[in-house]
Design a protein around this motif. Sequence first.
Motif, short mmCIF file in Angstrom:
data_model
loop_
_atom_site.label_atom_id
_atom_site.label_comp_id
_atom_site.label_asym_id
_atom_site.label_seq_id
_atom_site.Cartn_x
_atom_site.Cartn_y
_atom_site.Cartn_z
N PHE A 84 0.83 -1.31 0.03
CA PHE A 84 -0.07 0.03 -0.13
C PHE A 84 0.75 1.33 0.03
CE2 PHE A 84 -1.97 3.35 2.69
CZ PHE A 84 -2.91 3.69 1.87
N LEU A 85 2.02 1.21 0.83
CA LEU A 85 2.79 2.59 0.65
C LEU A 85 3.64 2.84 -0.37
CD1 LEU A 85 4.58 1.75 4.30
CD2 LEU A 85 2.74 3.50 3.73
N THR A 86 3.40 2.01 -1.39
CA THR A 86 4.11 2.05 -2.75
C THR A 86 3.30 2.86 -3.57
OG1 THR A 86 3.33 0.08 -3.48
CG2 THR A 86 5.64 0.40 -2.58
N THR A 87 1.89 3.17 -2.95
CA THR A 87 0.95 3.82 -3.75
C THR A 87 0.32 5.00 -3.10
OG1 THR A 87 -0.91 2.45 -2.94
CG2 THR A 87 0.02 1.77 -4.74
N CYS A 88 1.05 5.25 -1.87
CA CYS A 88 0.62 6.38 -1.07
C CYS A 88 1.38 7.62 -1.39
CB CYS A 88 0.81 5.96 0.28
SG CYS A 88 0.09 7.35 1.67
#
Length: 212
Positions: A132-136
């Motif tokens: 998820f953090l890679t898309t945040c």
Amino acid sequence: AAAAALVTFPSFRTLGTSLLASAGIIGIVAGVAAQSTLSNLFAGFQIAFGDMVRIGDTVVVDGEWGVVEEVTLTFLTVRTWDERRVTLPVSYFTSRPFENWSRGGAEMTGAVFLHCDHTTPVALARAHLEKFLTTCDTWDGRGWDLAVTDTSPTGITVRAIVTAKDPDDLWTTRCAVREELVGWLAREHPGALPKVVTAPAADVFEEAGADR
């Protein structure tokens, strides 16, 4: 000066002495009355030359964080996150501890805590957080982590750590991570959500005896 001149004349010596005494008392009263003003003034010089707080710094005062908007020799204005203006005497920053998040860089690290069941798949949650953090957009990529930090008879405490370039982005990132993890658990692993036991203890013991 007038009182000192009157003292030199014998006939006006009593009047001159009274005037000098009155001037001394008035000076003491004026000094006490101006103590707060002078304290703020000296504190303003200390802040100005000591570089303790600057316009644009993110600070925490009285439990609320905001951005320093105006600095003078007597007062300081902080614009809070909800657009309120808090005006404080500069002596506040020289007499009490406060947080300045902008000193040494605005980058920050924040934590998100979730209360879960003992059956929570922590490894899968860790992998999902990394994905998820890679898309945040507000995550700055400096670091992250997810671990179980506490346990109790009713569940566990899961802590997710994230980083951001400034306090605003950190707040947004923490909220996004919290919403994503709670939503993911509800969709994929509903059994991992915390449970509240409502059955009476006697019924639980009777069911256990019946199972035997």
